[in-house]
Design a protein around this motif. Structure first.
Motif, mmCIF file in Angstrom:
data_model
loop_
_atom_site.group_PDB
_atom_site.id
_atom_site.type_symbol
_atom_site.label_atom_id
_atom_site.label_comp_id
_atom_site.label_asym_id
_atom_site.label_seq_id
_atom_site.Cartn_x
_atom_site.Cartn_y
_atom_site.Cartn_z
ATOM 1 N N GLY A 127 -103.088 -45.950 45.313
ATOM 2 C CA GLY A 127 -103.537 -45.040 46.367
ATOM 3 C C GLY A 127 -105.024 -45.184 46.648
ATOM 4 O O GLY A 127 -105.451 -45.190 47.809
ATOM 5 N N MET A 128 -105.833 -45.295 45.593
ATOM 6 C CA MET A 128 -107.274 -45.494 45.768
ATOM 7 C C MET A 128 -107.556 -46.760 46.584
ATOM 8 O O MET A 128 -108.411 -46.760 47.472
ATOM 9 C CB MET A 128 -107.955 -45.585 44.406
ATOM 10 N N THR A 129 -106.827 -47.834 46.289
ATOM 11 C CA THR A 129 -107.036 -49.090 46.998
ATOM 12 C C THR A 129 -106.667 -48.948 48.468
ATOM 13 O O THR A 129 -107.397 -49.417 49.357
ATOM 14 C CB THR A 129 -106.198 -50.209 46.355
ATOM 15 N N LEU A 130 -105.529 -48.305 48.744
ATOM 16 C CA LEU A 130 -105.132 -48.091 50.139
ATOM 17 C C LEU A 130 -106.161 -47.236 50.868
ATOM 18 O O LEU A 130 -106.478 -47.493 52.047
ATOM 19 C CB LEU A 130 -103.757 -47.419 50.180
ATOM 20 N N ARG A 169 -118.243 -39.393 60.823
ATOM 21 C CA ARG A 169 -118.026 -37.973 60.482
ATOM 22 C C ARG A 169 -116.561 -37.555 60.653
ATOM 23 O O ARG A 169 -116.028 -36.846 59.786
ATOM 24 C CB ARG A 169 -118.952 -37.085 61.300
ATOM 25 N N PRO A 170 -115.868 -37.955 61.716
ATOM 26 C CA PRO A 170 -114.443 -37.604 61.778
ATOM 27 C C PRO A 170 -113.635 -38.147 60.601
ATOM 28 O O PRO A 170 -112.703 -37.480 60.133
ATOM 29 C CB PRO A 170 -113.989 -38.233 63.108
ATOM 30 N N THR A 171 -113.982 -39.343 60.113
ATOM 31 C CA THR A 171 -113.296 -39.879 58.938
ATOM 32 C C THR A 171 -113.558 -39.012 57.715
ATOM 33 O O THR A 171 -112.647 -38.728 56.919
ATOM 34 C CB THR A 171 -113.748 -41.318 58.658
ATOM 35 N N LEU A 172 -114.788 -38.550 57.561
ATOM 36 C CA LEU A 172 -115.128 -37.682 56.431
ATOM 37 C C LEU A 172 -114.402 -36.348 56.529
ATOM 38 O O LEU A 172 -113.806 -35.871 55.551
ATOM 39 C CB LEU A 172 -116.640 -37.467 56.393
ATOM 40 N N TYR A 173 -114.421 -35.733 57.733
ATOM 41 C CA TYR A 173 -113.733 -34.458 57.908
ATOM 42 C C TYR A 173 -112.228 -34.610 57.656
ATOM 43 O O TYR A 173 -111.605 -33.786 56.978
ATOM 44 C CB TYR A 173 -113.943 -33.924 59.333
ATOM 45 N N PHE A 198 -110.030 -41.134 47.690
ATOM 46 C CA PHE A 198 -110.988 -42.237 47.736
ATOM 47 C C PHE A 198 -111.438 -42.542 49.159
ATOM 48 O O PHE A 198 -112.445 -43.224 49.349
ATOM 49 C CB PHE A 198 -110.389 -43.484 47.085
ATOM 50 N N MET A 199 -110.723 -42.065 50.163
ATOM 51 C CA MET A 199 -111.179 -42.243 51.546
ATOM 52 C C MET A 199 -112.488 -41.515 51.814
ATOM 53 O O MET A 199 -113.194 -41.821 52.779
ATOM 54 C CB MET A 199 -110.117 -41.755 52.523
#
Length: 444
Positions: free
Chosen positions: A247-250, A264-268, A303-304
């Motif tokens: 999962g971390m790798t994906l 920022r949208p990816t972080l949110y 991890f994302m």
């Protein structure tokens, strides 16, 4: 992608292996050195303390050292720390070896992230940083299970000898593949410290502490949850940990391009998804396939968050990103310690083995709130700067200095206007002549 990123990923693989393998070796170390498992747990804390102290300290001391030379020095220190751990004669020396091995962790990833970003065009920098972190995630799929198995059969000292050998291989790859990156003329520790004091950088670090603590509130007790809540045998623990690593790798693979497109949208989105997965996790433990799927999802969304947080502090630190980047890994390790502690408090309070998931959800929501506040403040600052620039550009330019205008001669027959100007003479050709005779030529 440049081959230099492979050298950084190999180094990250070694660091990730030594960071997490101790969790699986604690019983072996405790039996061999004549101590209890809880006391042996201080070896995990010693490494984390080394990371927290070493990240700002070594980054500051190496601020004037060329990047490639700094990476080699940090990996050499990592190798020495693991070799010292393998040869430690007693528990105290092993604690010192683990502390020494942890010192270069944050500084290496801080400098490595800056180097990775410099190796590619601006629109692919997040992907380059995520590629380096792939080594860390692959370590949880392959390195940690293999090293744990090795330690169980050949002794824990053999594990650290192998990790030291990985460190030597990483140094060879860094020396061969990473190009020489000179120190910027403006790079010094005072400038790095000023960048670290940027409000957006501090809010990014605080987001990492709270948001990523939600991951470790569960991950720290995932082995116990596997046997006591999901109902698997002890032999399945390695499989569950490997699924978390997948999962971390994906998550790392997805985070790179998404962060390049919209940071920022990816972080949110990742923090919000993390909170949802953590809330749902306790309700799936009775269905094994669903529980295993949630483990993969937890590793992915958890991890994302790392790549956008890393790029955020680097971008906001502008031309002095190294210390901020390294401090981000200190924040991650504080999240590690804080999440594990709060998850343990929930279990000790009798709330059940899955209760750390609810604690983690609260921490993830807190991280999301901090990130949203930082985004709001950042937009406000950007709007204010835009208005200032627009006002400056719309201001009329000051008249250029020139020779003073001559006052117009007074003429009684020329009408004067309200603003004081006097009517101009008509052309001679248009004026009637004063009397008989030839008219004067024009211009005479």
């Amino acid at each position: 992608m440049p081959l230099a990123l492979l050298a950084l990923a190999v180094s990250a693989f070694g660091i990730g292996t030594t960071e997490f393998v101790m969790m699986g070796l604690l019983p072996n170390v405790a039996d061999d050195l004549g101590t209890s498992v809880p006391t042996a747990g201080h070896l995990v804390s010693a490494y984390a303390i080394g990371v927290v102290i070493g990240a700002p300290l070594l980054t500051g001391l190496g601020s004037r050292i060329p990047r490639k030379r700094m990476l080699l020095a940090l990996m050499a220190l990592f190798t020495v720390g693991n070799l010292a751990s393998a040869l430690a004669p007693d528990f105290g020396w092993l604690v010192a070896g683990r502390f020494l091995a942890g010192l270069p962790h944050g500084a290496f990833f801080g400098v490595g992230a800056v180097v990775a970003a410099r190796l590619v065009p601006e629109g692919r920098r997040a992907r380059a940083v995520a590629t380096m972190f792939l080594g860390l995630t692959v370590a949880n799929i392959v390195g940690v299970p293999a090293a744990t198995l090795l330690g169980q059969h050949l002794g824990w000292r053999a594990t650290f000898l192998v990790v030291a050998a990985i460190g030597l291989a990483a140094m060879a790859a860094l020396a061969r593949l990473v190009p020489r990156i000179p120190v910027e003329a403006h790079q010094d520790v005072r400038r790095e410290l000023r960048a670290l004091g940027n409000r957006q950088v501090l809010l990014g670090l605080l987001t990492a502490v709270f948001g990523f603590a939600g991951v470790f509130a569960v991950y720290s007790y995932l082995s116990a949850m596997t046997t006591k809540a999901m109902g698997f045998g002890e032999s399945s623990v390695t499989l569950v940990l490997a699924l978390f690593g997948i999962g971390m790798t994906l998550g790392a693979l997805a985070a790179g391009p998404l962060t390049d497109r919209a940071l920022r949208p990816t972080l949110y989105g990742s923090l919000g998804a993390l909170a949802v997965v953590l809330v749902a996790f306790p309700f799936t433990v009775d269905v094994r396939w669903a529980a295993l799927a949630m483990v993969v999802l937890l590793g992915a969304v958890g991890f994302m968050t790392t790549t956008p947080l890393q790029m955020l502090v680097m971008n906001k630190a502008k031309d002095a990103p190294t210390l901020a980047s390294a401090s981000n890994h200190s924040a991650f390790n504080l999240a590690n310690a804080g999440g594990a502690w709060l998850g343990g408090v929930a279990i000790a309070a009798g709330w059940g083995w899955t209760s750390p998931a609810f604690v983690g959800a609260v921490l993830a929501v807190a991280g999301l709130a901090i990130a949203a506040t930082a985004g709001f403040l950042d937009r406000g600052e950007g709007t204010f700067r835009s208005r200032v620039v627009a006002a400056h550009q719309s201001r009329p330019a000051a008249p250029r200095p020139g020779p003073p205008a001559r006052p117009a001669a007074h003429h009684p027959t020329r009408p004067a206007f309200e603003d004081g100007t006097v009517a101009r003479d008509e052309p001679d050709a248009a004026r009637p002549s004063a009397g008989p005779g030839p008219s004067r030529p024009s211009g005479s």
